[in-house]
Design an enzyme around this catalytic site. Structure first.
Site, PDB file in Angstrom:
ATOM      1  N   CYS A  50    -117.835 -12.378  18.532  1.00  0.00           N
ATOM      2  CA  CYS A  50    -118.625 -11.327  17.892  1.00  0.00           C
ATOM      3  C   CYS A  50    -118.365  -9.962  18.503  1.00  0.00           C
ATOM      4  O   CYS A  50    -118.753  -8.946  17.922  1.00  0.00           O
ATOM      5  CB  CYS A  50    -120.110 -11.661  17.953  1.00  0.00           C
ATOM      6  SG  CYS A  50    -120.803 -11.628  19.615  1.00  0.00           S
ATOM      7  N   LYS A  96    -129.464 -26.960  21.391  1.00  0.00           N
ATOM      8  CA  LYS A  96    -128.726 -27.521  20.254  1.00  0.00           C
ATOM      9  C   LYS A  96    -127.406 -26.769  20.173  1.00  0.00           C
ATOM     10  O   LYS A  96    -127.314 -25.686  19.626  1.00  0.00           O
ATOM     11  CB  LYS A  96    -129.513 -27.354  18.960  1.00  0.00           C
ATOM     12  CG  LYS A  96    -129.202 -28.388  17.844  1.00  0.00           C
ATOM     13  CD  LYS A  96    -127.761 -28.451  17.393  1.00  0.00           C
ATOM     14  CE  LYS A  96    -127.389 -27.274  16.502  1.00  0.00           C
ATOM     15  NZ  LYS A  96    -125.974 -27.419  15.984  1.00  0.00           N
ATOM     16  N   SER A 116    -123.944 -16.243  13.202  1.00  0.00           N
ATOM     17  CA  SER A 116    -123.693 -15.298  12.115  1.00  0.00           C
ATOM     18  C   SER A 116    -124.983 -14.613  11.682  1.00  0.00           C
ATOM     19  O   SER A 116    -126.092 -15.114  11.913  1.00  0.00           O
ATOM     20  CB  SER A 116    -123.086 -16.029  10.916  1.00  0.00           C
ATOM     21  OG  SER A 116    -124.051 -16.891  10.317  1.00  0.00           O
ATOM     22  N   PHE A 162    -120.033 -22.068  18.042  1.00  0.00           N
ATOM     23  CA  PHE A 162    -118.822 -22.778  18.451  1.00  0.00           C
ATOM     24  C   PHE A 162    -117.886 -21.935  19.297  1.00  0.00           C
ATOM     25  O   PHE A 162    -117.072 -22.471  20.049  1.00  0.00           O
ATOM     26  CB  PHE A 162    -118.058 -23.284  17.216  1.00  0.00           C
ATOM     27  CG  PHE A 162    -117.345 -22.205  16.432  1.00  0.00           C
ATOM     28  CD1 PHE A 162    -116.096 -21.731  16.827  1.00  0.00           C
ATOM     29  CD2 PHE A 162    -117.918 -21.656  15.291  1.00  0.00           C
ATOM     30  CE1 PHE A 162    -115.442 -20.732  16.118  1.00  0.00           C
ATOM     31  CE2 PHE A 162    -117.268 -20.662  14.577  1.00  0.00           C
ATOM     32  CZ  PHE A 162    -116.025 -20.197  14.984  1.00  0.00           C
TER      33      PHE A 162
END
Length: 497
Positions: free
Chosen positions: A281, A173, A226, A149
């Site tokens: 990140c 996706k 993650s 996201f």
């Protein structure tokens, strides 16, 4: 209410699954759209479309592929404000940050435009008498990407432009939290002349992810997200015989030596920790203050942190927007309270922050924690929000041991005027991306992005040369064209004579 649906075979496809997810405006807290969740059959339809398109796209000339990509780059440039507005509406980041995201994604499109140079291959002549050996790279077929996201336009552009430039077809996706930007990217690709089925988008959740990982016609999967999910992606993809690159989480350290320019270091710590609300990140989440720099550096960071303007991303005065969801905001806030209970000093507390006129938005102020124990949850976990921890060490050696002891190895930085110290750091630190007086060392498009340790699962980094290697497979061709004067029978073992 508007529904964001799938893009399959070059056109919108309404979902028949009957399942939907809410898409919120983080600045208001209101649901403004819904996104369709794909069924297994809908994922299969996207893969089938990509497989059929590969028959012609995989054989298309490099000139054909790059002509489409050059037009695509032109359209992206013309629509960058529109794409940025979609990002702000669904992710919440300020418009200038969203524009930067689009620009960094376009770097990979530009790399893809020059793919003919990257795919030249190699040739060795006369390796034996009248024997030549050449090496070429060919596409894999249908490949897929699963994206997060926090960069709903940039990370997809890290994947599919390079993949399709190499001759593959792609199934994307995107995150269900902010799906509109990637959908618009697909529309523009079609407008640029990309043949139907070369780029497909399936919206959805774990059902879509698992089907992509299991589908026998998907040759490779790229993922950014993650660490726990990256591990899952790698395990499931490899289990089903796929090539995989899965980029996970991070806990990026910024080491500040006593000789550093502390004003500059404080500015960069603010930018790197709180930009995009810390939801990236490559954010700096730990400052390691060496020697006697701690008090002064913390004071300067705190002074700047308190003056940041937080508000909706559509407000040109806002420097930081809201977080992606209410649940995530509350989770991030919980780390500030737990850090205090676990021995940290809360210098700036951003919890409980509200924006006038947007009281239901998912806003959180910035927090600064000093003297954080390495045993505290705020130090050990990837918070993914606007919380900056400061850890103090007496020496450089203690600092490097601290950083290398982290289970993550995504990015890191050193701030110093000492070239020898910087050189030693870049060689000794265990991380995939290193900055010297650069807090967020995200490589330019022609160098690859990726970390070490629990920040990367798979052998190859994303985009750059590693990305091209990931989306292609090598083939070696040995050729001998006998001279007209050759002849006769020789049953002996071939030699290099």
């Amino acid at each position: 209410m508007k529904t964001i649906t799938h893009w399959i075979d070059g056109k919108p496809v309404e979902s028949t699954s009957g399942r939907f997810g809410a898409v919120y405006n983080p600045a208001t807290g209101a649901q403004e759209k819904q996104v369709a969740f794909a069924s297994v059959d809908e994922v299969d339809a996207a893969v089938a479309s990509a497989k059929a398109a590969y028959e012609t796209w995989g054989a298309a000339s490099l000139a054909k592929r790059t002509s489409v990509l050059f037009k695509y780059r032109e359209l992206l440039d013309a629509h960058r404000d529109e794409i940025a507005a979609l990002i702000t509406a669904e992710h919440g980041k300020v418009h200038s940050d969203a524009l930067g995201e689009v620009a960094r994604g376009m770097e990979i499109v530009e790399l893809a435009c020059g793919i003919s140079v990257q795919l030249k291959g190699e040739l060795s002549t006369e390796v034996a008498t009248r024997v030549d050996v050449s090496s070429i790279r060919q596409p894999l077929g249908v490949v897929a990407g699963i994206t997060p996201f926090n960069f709903p336009a940039m990370v997809p552009m890290w994947m599919f432009p390079l993949a399709i430039a190499c001759g593959n077809t792609f199934v994307l996706k995107p995150s269900e939290k902010d799906p509109s930007a990637s959908y618009r990217l697909a529309e523009l690709a079609s407008e640029a002349g990309l043949p139907d089925g070369v780029l497909n988008i399936v919206q959805g959740d774990k059902v879509a992810v698992d089907r992509i990982l299991e589908h026998p016609d998907v040759e490779a999967v790229s993922f950014v997200g993650s660490t726990p999910i990256a591990k899952y992606i790698q395990f499931k993809a490899v289990e089903h015989g796929k090539r995989v690159q899965a980029l996970g989480g991070a806990k990026n350290h910024m080491l500040v030596l006593p000789d550093a320019d502390l004003d500059y270091a404080a500015d960069q710590a603010i930018n790197a920790a709180y930009g995009s609300a810390g939801e990236r990140c490559m954010a700096v989440s730990v400052v390691v203050a060496v020697g006697d720099t701690g008090d002064e550096l913390v004071g300067r960071i705190a002074e700047r942190a308190k003056s940041l303007r937080i508000g909706p991303g559509t407000d040109p005065e806002s420097e930081m927007g809201p977080l992606i969801t209410r649940e995530h905001r509350d989770k991030v806030a919980s780390y500030v309270a737990s850090a205090a209970a676990q021995g940290a000093e809360v210098v700036v507390d951003g919890t409980g922050y509200t924006v006038a006129g947007h009281e239901d938005g998912f806003f959180l102020g910035v927090s600064l924690l000093d003297k954080v124990p390495v045993t505290a949850d705020a130090y050990r976990d990837e918070i993914f929000g606007p919380v900056l921890c400061v850890v103090r060490t007496e020496t450089y050696d203690e600092a490097i041991a601290l950083i290398n002891g982290s289970r993550w190895g995504n990015g890191t930085a050193i701030f110093t005027r000492d070239g020898g110290a910087a050189r030693r750091f870049q060689l000794e630190v265990k991380a995939g991306m290193v900055g010297v007086n650069v807090p967020i060392p995200v490589p330019v498009g022609y160098h690859s992005f990726g970390g070490w340790k629990d920040s990367l699962f798979g052998d190859l980094h994303i985009y750059g040369n590693d990305g091209i290697a990931f989306y292609t497979q090598g083939k070696v061709i040995t050729t001998r064209w006998p001279d007209p004067s050759d002849g006769g029978i020789n049953l002996g073992f071939p030699s290099h004579s």
